[in-house]
Write an enzyme that holds these catalytic residues in place. Structure first.
Site, short mmCIF file in Angstrom:
data_model
loop_
_atom_site.label_atom_id
_atom_site.label_comp_id
_atom_site.label_asym_id
_atom_site.label_seq_id
_atom_site.Cartn_x
_atom_site.Cartn_y
_atom_site.Cartn_z
N GLU A 164 29.34 -16.45 -38.95
CA GLU A 164 29.15 -16.15 -37.53
C GLU A 164 28.14 -15.04 -37.23
O GLU A 164 28.45 -14.07 -36.54
CB GLU A 164 30.52 -15.82 -36.90
CG GLU A 164 31.51 -16.95 -37.10
CD GLU A 164 32.94 -16.63 -36.64
OE1 GLU A 164 33.17 -15.50 -36.18
OE2 GLU A 164 33.81 -17.51 -36.76
N ASN A 205 27.74 -20.03 -42.01
CA ASN A 205 28.74 -20.78 -41.25
C ASN A 205 28.84 -20.19 -39.84
O ASN A 205 28.84 -18.97 -39.68
CB ASN A 205 30.08 -20.59 -42.00
CG ASN A 205 31.21 -21.46 -41.51
OD1 ASN A 205 31.04 -22.66 -41.36
ND2 ASN A 205 32.37 -20.85 -41.27
N HIS A 241 35.09 -26.01 -33.79
CA HIS A 241 36.32 -25.78 -33.01
C HIS A 241 36.05 -26.36 -31.63
O HIS A 241 35.42 -25.73 -30.78
CB HIS A 241 36.62 -24.28 -32.93
CG HIS A 241 36.97 -23.69 -34.26
ND1 HIS A 241 38.13 -24.03 -34.93
CD2 HIS A 241 36.32 -22.83 -35.06
CE1 HIS A 241 38.19 -23.38 -36.07
NE2 HIS A 241 37.08 -22.64 -36.19
N GLU A 269 35.46 -26.32 -40.07
CA GLU A 269 36.71 -25.81 -39.47
C GLU A 269 37.15 -26.70 -38.31
O GLU A 269 37.62 -26.21 -37.27
CB GLU A 269 36.51 -24.37 -38.98
CG GLU A 269 36.02 -23.43 -40.06
CD GLU A 269 35.92 -21.98 -39.60
OE1 GLU A 269 36.46 -21.63 -38.54
OE2 GLU A 269 35.29 -21.19 -40.34
N ASP A 271 38.76 -28.63 -35.46
CA ASP A 271 39.98 -28.89 -34.71
C ASP A 271 39.57 -29.25 -33.28
O ASP A 271 38.45 -28.96 -32.86
CB ASP A 271 41.02 -27.75 -34.77
CG ASP A 271 40.48 -26.36 -34.47
OD1 ASP A 271 39.50 -26.25 -33.71
OD2 ASP A 271 41.05 -25.39 -34.99
O1 G3I Z 1 49.24 -10.88 -41.18
C1 G3I Z 1 49.55 -10.34 -39.89
C2 G3I Z 1 51.03 -10.15 -39.73
O2 G3I Z 1 51.49 -9.19 -40.65
C3 G3I Z 1 51.32 -9.70 -38.31
O3 G3I Z 1 52.72 -9.63 -38.12
C4 G3I Z 1 50.75 -10.70 -37.32
C5 G3I Z 1 50.98 -10.26 -35.88
O4 G3I Z 1 49.86 -10.44 -35.07
O5 G3I Z 1 49.37 -10.83 -37.55
C6 G3I Z 1 49.06 -11.30 -38.84
O6 G3I Z 1 47.68 -11.40 -38.97
C7 G3I Z 1 47.05 -12.48 -38.28
C8 G3I Z 1 46.28 -13.29 -39.30
O7 G3I Z 1 45.58 -14.32 -38.64
C9 G3I Z 1 47.19 -13.94 -40.33
O8 G3I Z 1 48.05 -14.84 -39.70
C10 G3I Z 1 46.10 -11.90 -37.25
O9 G3I Z 1 46.83 -11.23 -36.25
C11 G3I Z 1 45.28 -13.01 -36.64
O10 G3I Z 1 44.27 -12.45 -35.81
C12 G3I Z 1 44.61 -13.81 -37.73
O11 G3I Z 1 43.94 -14.88 -37.12
C13 G3I Z 1 43.01 -15.54 -37.94
C14 G3I Z 1 41.64 -15.50 -37.26
O12 G3I Z 1 40.72 -16.23 -38.04
C15 G3I Z 1 41.13 -14.10 -37.08
O13 G3I Z 1 39.88 -14.13 -36.48
C16 G3I Z 1 43.44 -16.98 -38.09
O14 G3I Z 1 44.67 -17.04 -38.85
C17 G3I Z 1 42.36 -17.76 -38.83
O15 G3I Z 1 42.72 -19.12 -38.85
C18 G3I Z 1 41.04 -17.58 -38.08
O16 G3I Z 1 40.04 -18.29 -38.75
C19 G3I Z 1 38.74 -18.21 -38.18
C20 G3I Z 1 37.74 -18.38 -39.31
O17 G3I Z 1 37.98 -17.45 -40.31
C21 G3I Z 1 36.33 -18.26 -38.80
N1 G3I Z 1 36.07 -19.16 -37.71
C22 G3I Z 1 37.03 -19.11 -36.62
C23 G3I Z 1 38.45 -19.29 -37.15
C24 G3I Z 1 39.44 -19.35 -36.02
O18 G3I Z 1 39.50 -18.13 -35.34
#
Ligand code: G3I
Length: 458
Positions: A164, A205, A241, A269, A271
């Site tokens: 990004e 990416n 996305h 990615e 969806d």
């Molecule tokens: O691990 C913590 C947990 O301990 C806590 O209780 C919880 C409460 O908010 O958060 C958890 O962390 C989260 C993490 O995912 C793991 O689940 C974060 O808040 C959350 O922001 C994070 O989101 C991820 C996101 O990237 C962050 O930008 C998504 O899972 C993940 O699927 C997403 O993936 C991104 C790609 O890397 C890049 N392209 C976009 C895509 C979608 O946003």
């Protein structure tokens, strides 16, 4: 051409399909239908393509693990290889979850897509909140890439090295990397990644770069310049996305222009989110959207494959980020394959959605020619194990398209709703046979592929 790891990509079969227009097939949504007999990964391999999913290592057991292992020939750790996960304190590494994904892939004969080495997001506090000179920042980045890509050397098929880097208008995104190091952080990261793992394909990416637009053109210009400078760059990842009914009309053209630069393209990615609640009509449109994306990849030899960002609605980032939206993946929350699953299978040459029990036939909509204000469309009605003595095909144009002329069918349009019934001479579709009709229509802005519903006339 680099000769690296063996890859099961780009078969002759795939080349033969090059140039096909995206087919928006799919007739009958069958929520709750059973998965096709042949797993997606076998269908994909037969076409020389990859089919993958982002996976959460904590969930790789039970039904989730069974499906992840059975259906996909590549996996991407969703968060486990991101900087905040692997290097929470400087020089202290937490490889456990990432190792789990790599081990799962090895046990299931899958490739791993590494995600990601350089990103503005999900960086640990010590890095994001530190105050660094350019020289220090450069060393930190080089060390991280050497450590992570080095650890998995030879076991990662492709790395999303840089994630990004662009804003929507095609300018460089302000980030710790760009602000500290300038745009050359990208070339340096690629060079360091190549040194750390010479066999991994190296990608940039990004999202909202699926169609031809300012952002994808900035990415295109960057890749062209990197290639000219001899910087190692092997591919571009189009995250995809997407929003229901909004597959960019220029997706295949965009994939092709990157391929013509001499790099691979991956849908990384995918969806397709919808406003909740999901309905059968939305799931049917979603299936058409998934198929349009998969078809565009199948049609371009250098498109290596499609990865979905989570395969089940119970494991999708969408509801957390887009309030009121969800149901974005190919399996529902109870692991039942949705119409989107069958659509991917159909695109890869497998069984599509089971035909409607009422007619046993299917209809495939395709755009065969498109120009600045109009297009020619075609619908092919095919029967297998069934026959028709009359037919009616209906669809809803999603973006103001207007019919101007039709042939081999009597078509009317009321608002966005189109109804086409057979002409006097082609109402019969024999078992194993097909009938085709065509039309011209105007379009403006976008030309999404609608879902066609088939029935009999009274
Ligand atoms: O691990 C913590 C947990 O301990 C806590 O209780 C919880 C409460 O908010 O958060 C958890 O962390 C989260 C993490 O995912 C793991 O689940 C974060 O808040 C959350 O922001 C994070 O989101 C991820 C996101 O990237 C962050 O930008 C998504 O899972 C993940 O699927 C997403 O993936 C991104 C790609 O890397 C890049 N392209 C976009 C895509 C979608 O946003």
């Amino acid at each position: 051409m680099r000769s690296t790891r063996p890859r099961f990509l780009r078969s002759g079969l795939v080349s033969a399909l090059t140039g096909l227009t995206a087919l928006g097939a799919l007739l009958f949504a069958a929520p709750g239908a059973q998965a096709a007999d042949t797993p997606l990964r076998d269908l994909a391999a037969a076409k020389g393509k990859l089919i993958g999913s982002a996976v959460n290592p904590a969930k790789l057991t039970g039904t989730y693990g069974d499906i992840a292992g059975r259906e996909f020939n590549t996996v991407t750790p969703d968060n486990a290889m991101k900087w905040e996960s692997v290097e929470p304190s400087r020089g202290t590494y937490n490889w456990g979850p990432a190792d789990q994904v790599v081990a799962f892939a090895a046990a299931h004969g899958q490739q791993v897509r590494g995600h990601t080495l350089v990103w503005h997001s999900q960086n640990p506090g010590w890095l994001a909140n530190g105050s660094w000179t350019p020289a220090q920042l450069s060393t930190i980045l080089q060390d991280h890439i050497a450590a992570e890509a080095g650890r998995y050397k030879g076991r990662i098929a492709a790395w999303d090295v840089v994630n990004e880097p662009f804003n929507e208008d095609g300018t460089y995104r302000s980030s710790i990397w760009y602000n500290g190091l300038g745009q050359d952080y990208i070339a340096n990261a690629l060079t360091w990644a190549r040194a750390a793992d010479p066999s991994a394909e190296l990608y940039i990416n990004d999202y909202n770069v699926e169609g031809v637009n300012a952002k994808s053109t900035a990415l295109y210009n960057l890749v062209r310049s990197l290639k000219q400078r001899g910087v190692p760059i092997d591919g571009v990842g189009l995250q995809a996305h997407l929003i229901l009914g909004q597959v960019p009309a220029t997706l295949q053209q965009n994939i092709q222009r990157f391929a013509d630069l001499g790099v691979d393209v991956a849908i990384t990615e995918l969806d397709v989110r919808m406003q909740l609640p999901s309905t059968s009509a939305k799931l049917t449109q979603q299936a058409a959207d998934y198929k349009a994306v998969a078809d565009a990849c199948v049609a371009v030899a250098r498109c290596v494959g499609v990865t979905v960002w989570g395969f089940t609605d119970s494991d999708s980032w969408v509801p957390d980020v887009f309030s009121g939206y969800g149901a974005a993946t190919p399996y529902d929350e109870a692991f039942a394959p949705k119409p989107a699953y069958h659509a991917i299978a159909g695109s890869l040459g497998g069984t599509t959605t089971p035909p409607d029990p009422g007619t046993g036939c299917t209809a495939a909509y395709s755009v065969v020619n498109q120009w600045n204000s109009g297009f020619t469309g075609q619908v092919r009605i095919s029967c297998a194990g069934a026959a028709l003595s009359s037919w009616k095909a209906t669809w809803t144009f999603g973006a103001g398209q207007t019919l101007t002329q039709a042939w081999n069918a009597d078509c009317t349009q009321s608002g966005a709703a189109v109804t086409c019934t057979n002409a006097s001479y082609n109402g019969t579709v024999p078992d194993g046979g097909s009938v085709t009709f065509g039309f011209n229509a105007s379009w403006n802005g976008s030309n999404p592929v609608p879902v066609v519903t088939l029935g009999r006339t009274p």
